[in-house]
Each structure stands twice: as structure tokens, then as C-alpha cells.
Design an enzyme around this catalytic site. Structure first.
Site: not given
Ligand code: TXD
Length: 321
Positions: A12-15, A119-121, A152, A176
Site C-alpha cells: 500500500g502507501q508505505i509499501g 510497521i503495521s499498527n 518527529r 507507539h
């Protein structure tokens, strides 16, 4: 040395950003897996067709078949839904736990020796679940969150002081989520405490504390700030950049000291949970947790964050995972 094989579970977006960054940096051959038919094949073909422009020779391919991840050295998992405005990362628990269980089974069956970056939440729970389902050693299963949260925090400090972010070191520990712990006392500019810089800038300790506390709050809520603006998903450029830093430290055995979601066996007074802490990341994954002294307030905040992760894992277990 033969090229590493890096599998991306979730295109998806991150991938998508991960695939392009890894290709451009020639970290290894990329195989992108997703359940959406043909989408990974299309995204990776598009990236691969830029090889002459970006000057990379690594292979970038997509698949809907887990068998194609066989032999992967590193696996980066983004499979799972992102949050929408108004949602917390924890709201994703039920949906993403189902996905993560399926992913863990697929990885265990096809790439049992890989080093896995998740990475998944909700991140800390997803790393815990993946480790539980696969039984992989905890050194080979760790999560990406602290590098992003610390970046950040560092960025906000650099903007406030009007200096290069390259000279700011600021770390975030813990889960996180809203209970993450930006470590103010150790935040520095080439060794100079940030708080001293703020007190000199404002000539007033109270104002300096107000400014720092505002940056700490913005760091904790930064994910939600991006979600609110994007409306259709969450941050993806910055988490991808963070995960590539981790993969690079593994591939080149850099032994970077990076804030990652690592399994604790008593370090920082935490035993048996995954939590964001600094760790040495090298060829075998998490090689060592780097402990440092926390004062009573910092330890209390970290314990609070651990307890939030512990509650989430309890919720996940009560859901049957
Ligand atoms: O730093 C961090 N850890 C966080 C992580 C920063 C930002 C976003 N964070 C989380 O990453 C976010 O909350 C999500 O849980 C994941 C992935 O975020 P992304 O923005 O990439 O989500 P997308 O674009 O929806 O992509 C998820 C892909 C999508 O293409 C689905 O088809 C796929 O996951 N998917 C699956 N792939 C493989 N296997 C299964 N079962 C599956 N189910 C969905």
C-alpha cells in the site's frame, strides 16, 4: 556478495514508498506481496521501469503468492489498515490482528529464517502477535516506530531552534501511541542540552518548559495530525524512510543504535514485553538493548507506556489472538 532479498508484505502507501527507496538505494532485490490481485505487480513494474533513470540494477517484482518470498533475508510488514480521522492506532486492533496472524503464518511457512521488521499498527501489539504466531527468536522480530517518533521530535526541535536537524539528537521511548515518552533530559544539539538552548533563547525557564512541552505534545500527536490532514490514510513517507534505515543497518551490519520496538528481558525494568527502546541493529537483527539511566519521572512515564501496551495485548488475547 550476492544481493539480499527483501520481501515487502503489504504494497500500500508505505509499501510502495519502501519498494522505491530500497530500489533507489540498491539495498537488495525487492519482492512485494499483497492480497490485492495484480496491484503489487503493477506498482513494482512501474518502479522497475524507472531503473535507467534512478540507475539501479536490483530486481523489483510483485506477487500475490507467498511462495515468491522464499529465501528472503529481510521482511518488512505493512499489511493492515491505516487509521482514519478520529481513530486511534488501538482502534485498528481487531482488523489488523486478523491480518497479522495470516501474514505470520505465510512468512513462517515461506521465509522462516528472515529478519522481520514490522510497521503495521497498533505496532507494539502487532510485533507481539507476529512473534507469538511464528515463534521466531525475538532478535529477528522487531518493530518500526521509535525512529519515526524520534525524527518527529528532532525535527520540531530543529525548527524551534532554527538549526540543522542533522545536529539534533532526541529520542522517544515506549509504545507507539499517546503514552510514548520523548526523553527531554537527553535531547541535545551536538551534546549541548536542548533545554539549555531553549532557556538561553527565551531567558526564562518557565517559557522554555512551555515550548518543550508543546513539542513533546506535538510529537505524541504527530501521527494524528497527518491523518487529520490526509483524511484518507496515515503517514507513509516518514515510516518508510524509518524502516529503510533499519533494513540498511541489518544489510550492512552497521550496528546503528536505533530506537526500535524490541523485546525486553528486564531492561529498563520491563520483562517480557515489546517496547520502544534504543538497540544495536546489525546483521542478526536486534543484537543488544542499550540501557541508560532514567530518573524517577522518566521511569514512571515508561512504566505507564508499558502498561498501555500490556493492556492492549490483554485486549488482543481476549479477542483470541
Ligand atoms: O511508524 C509506524 N509504525 C506507523 C505504521 C506509521 C504510519 C502507518 N502505520 C501503519 O502501517 C498503519 O496504521 C497501517 O496499519 C500500516 C500500513 O499503512 P499504509 O498507509 O501502508 O496502509 P495501506 O495503504 O492501506 O496499505 C496496507 C496494505 C494494503 O495494500 C492491503 O491490501 C494490504 O496491506 N493487506 C495485506 N497484505 C498482505 N496480507 C494481508 N492479509 C493483507 N491485508 C491487507
Amino acid at each position: 556478495m550476492s544481493r539480499k532479498k527483501i520481501a515487502l508484505i503489504g504494497g500500500g502507501q508505505i509499501g510502495g514508498v519502501l519498494a522505491q527507496l530500497i530500489a533507489q538505494k540498491q539495498l537488495g532485490d525487492v519482492v512485494m506481496f499483497d492480497v490485492v490481485e495484480d496491484m503489487p505487480q503493477g506498482k513494482t513494474l512501474d518502479i522497475a521501469e524507472a531503473s535507467r533513470i534512478d540507475g539501479f540494477d536490483v530486481k523489483v517484482t510483485g506477487t500475490n503468492d507467498y511462495k515468491d518470498i522464499a529465501g528472503s533475508d529481510i521482511i518488512i510488514i505493512t499489511a493492515g489498515l491505516p487509521r482514519k480521522p478520529g481513530m486511534s492506532r488501538d482502534d485498528l486492533l481487531t482488523t489488523n490482528a486478523k491480518i497479522m496472524k495470516a501474514v505470520a503464518e505465510g512468512v513462517k511457512a515461506n521465509a522462516p529464517n528472515a529478519i522481520v521488521i514490522i510497521i503495521s499498527n497498533p505496532l507494539d501489539a502487532m510485533v507481539t502477535l507476529f512473534k507469538k504466531v511464528t515463534g521466531f527468536p525475538s532478535s529477528r522480530v522487531f518493530g518500526q516506530a521509535g525512529i519515526l517518533d524520534s525524527s518527529r521530535f528532532s525535527t520540531f526541535i530543529a525548527w524551534e531552534l532554527g538549526i540543522s536537524v542533522k545536529d539534533v539528537n532526541a529520542m522517544v521511548l515506549g509504545g507507539h501511541g499517546d503514552t510514548m515518552v520523548p526523553i527531554i533530559r537527553y535531547a541535545n544539539v551536538n551534546g549541548i542540552p536542548v533545554m539549555e538552548q531553549l532557556e538561553r533563547k527565551y531567558g526564562d525557564k518557565t517559557k522554555a518548559n512551555e515550548v518543550m512541552n508543546a513539542m513533546v505534545s506535538r510529537t505524541k500527536m504527530a501521527g494524528g495530525e497527518v491523518v487529520k490532514l490526509l483524511k484518507t490514510g496515515s503517514a507513509f513517507y516518514s515510516p518508510a524512510a524509518a524502516a529503510v534505515t533499519m533494513a540498511k543497518s541489518v544489510i550492512y551490519d552497521e550496528k546503528r543504535v536505533l530506537p526500535v520496538c524490541a523485546f525486553l528481558n528486564g531492561e529498563f525494568g520491563v520483562n517480557g514485553y515489546y517496547l520502544g527502546v534504543p538497540a544495536v541493529v546489525g546483521a542478526t537483527g536486534v543484537e543488544k538493548v542499550v540501557e541508560f539511566s532514567l530518573n524517577e519521572e522518566e521511569q514512571g512515564l515508561l512504566d505507564n507506556s508499558k502498561n498501555a501496551v500490556k493492556k492492549l495485548i490483554g485486549d488482543m488475547e481476549r479477542l483470541g489472538f
